[in-house]
Scaffold this motif. Structure first.
Motif, PDB file in Angstrom:
ATOM      1  N   ARG A 174       1.303  -1.038   0.026  1.00 32.04           N
ATOM      2  CA  ARG A 174      -0.124   0.426   0.095  1.00 32.04           C
ATOM      3  C   ARG A 174       0.777   0.895   0.049  1.00 32.04           C
ATOM      4  N   ARG A 180       3.716   0.277  -4.653  1.00 28.34           N
ATOM      5  CA  ARG A 180       2.484   0.332  -5.692  1.00 28.34           C
ATOM      6  C   ARG A 180       2.752   0.003  -6.829  1.00 28.34           C
ATOM      7  N   LEU A 195      -6.603  -3.957  -1.149  1.00 25.05           N
ATOM      8  CA  LEU A 195      -6.706  -3.058  -0.281  1.00 25.05           C
ATOM      9  C   LEU A 195      -7.478  -3.336   0.653  1.00 25.05           C
ATOM     10  N   ASN A 211      -8.589   4.049  -0.667  1.00 25.43           N
ATOM     11  CA  ASN A 211      -8.387   3.008  -1.932  1.00 25.43           C
ATOM     12  C   ASN A 211      -8.691   3.485  -3.190  1.00 25.43           C
TER      13      ASN A 211
END
Length: 293
Positions: A174, A180, A195, A211
């Motif tokens: 995250r 990412r 997520l 999210n």
């Protein structure tokens, strides 16, 4: 990420049947040498365990994911038990053995020969930026781990990077440009797992907490081929990352890190140097015997 809806209850089973037939047709397509079809099916089953995640899976679930017949999957699992690839953990449930992870470590070590030189070149090309190599964690397809770095004489502790940061914040997909970047190319089932995770408490002020915004950033990563991070993992540090792809699958990311005061925005030179370093390591991983890396 797309969402499929059935036109009606009567057409749903037919659609599922066509999907399974399409998968089986794809697996059977192309010219095969004797025995290669079976080997490909074995690889499909192994890949299913990695991409589905979770503790263990049954033959039916693996069959649905791969498009193979249940009986074929069952035979592969039974054979794999004797070959020490799979193990039965409960009635009707199987998982990959740890020996499979050991093989992955061995393959990783050989494919990353020369990584230190690549990171050193990146550091030099970016005016002594801190260069890191993150790879997908072999025991979990939804985490990453730092396997190499080029930081010169820098003392990471003096720069505010503690072991706690490395072991907690930077393991999460995250957070950070490299997290990412990896997340952008993972299967949807793994993306949804990430997520659902909470944002690490130690994450920086620029971390994506929403999210929807995080998903939008993943689409941008795929479009541009790199990610830019602004104080995502730690306050005062900005970053650039690019994906390492082996045989069309995401394996890791190269990360270039600089203090915000030095790099308030990543210049084109930093972006291109980071992408080139990732491309070199991608070629290393995809190289075949008798070909140039």
């Amino acid at each position: 990420m797309g969402h499929r809806t059935a036109a009606s209850q009567s057409t749903a089973p037919e659609a599922a049947q066509h999907t399974g037939q399409a998968r089986r047709s794809t697996a059977a397509a192309g010219s095969r040498t004797p025995g290669s079809g079976h080997a490909e099916r074995v690889f499909l089953v192994q890949t299913a365990f990695a991409e589905l995640g979770g503790h263990a899976h049954g033959p039916g679930e693996i069959a649905e994911f791969t498009g193979l017949d249940d009986s074929v999957v069952y035979r592969i699992l039974q054979s794999g038990i004797y070959q020490r690839i799979f193990e039965r953990v409960d009635r009707g449930l199987y998982r990959l053995r740890t020996s499979a992870a050991q093989l992955a470590f061995t393959a990783l070590d050989h494919r990353l020969d020369g990584a230190q030189a690549v990171l050193g070149d990146l550091r030099e090309a970016t005016g002594n930026g801190l260069a890191f190599l993150y790879m997908v964690a072999p025991f979990s397809g939804a985490q990453r781990q730092c396997v190499d770095m080029a930081v010169g004489d820098s003392d990471l502790a003096e720069l505010g990077m503690t072991p706690r940061d490395v072991l907690s914040v930077t393991r999460s997909l995250r957070t950070g440009a490299s997290g990412r970047t990896i997340l952008a190319y993972l299967p949807e089932v793994l993306q949804q797992r990430v997520l659902a995770e909470p944002v690490p408490d130690q994450a920086g002020p620029g971390v994506y907490r929403d999210n929807a915004a995080l998903l939008a950033s993943l689409a941008e990563v795929r479009d541009l081929g790199h990610a830019l991070g602004y104080e995502e993992c730690m306050a005062g540090w900005n970053s650039c990352a690019a994906p390492i792809m082996w045989d069309g699958a995401i394996m890791g990311a190269v990360l270039l890190l600089k203090q915000k005061t030095v790099m308030p925005q990543a210049p084109d030179g930093v972006i291109e140097a980071t992408k080139e370093a990732a491309a070199v390591l991608s070629r290393h991983g995809a190289a075949r015997p008798g070909t140039d890396a």
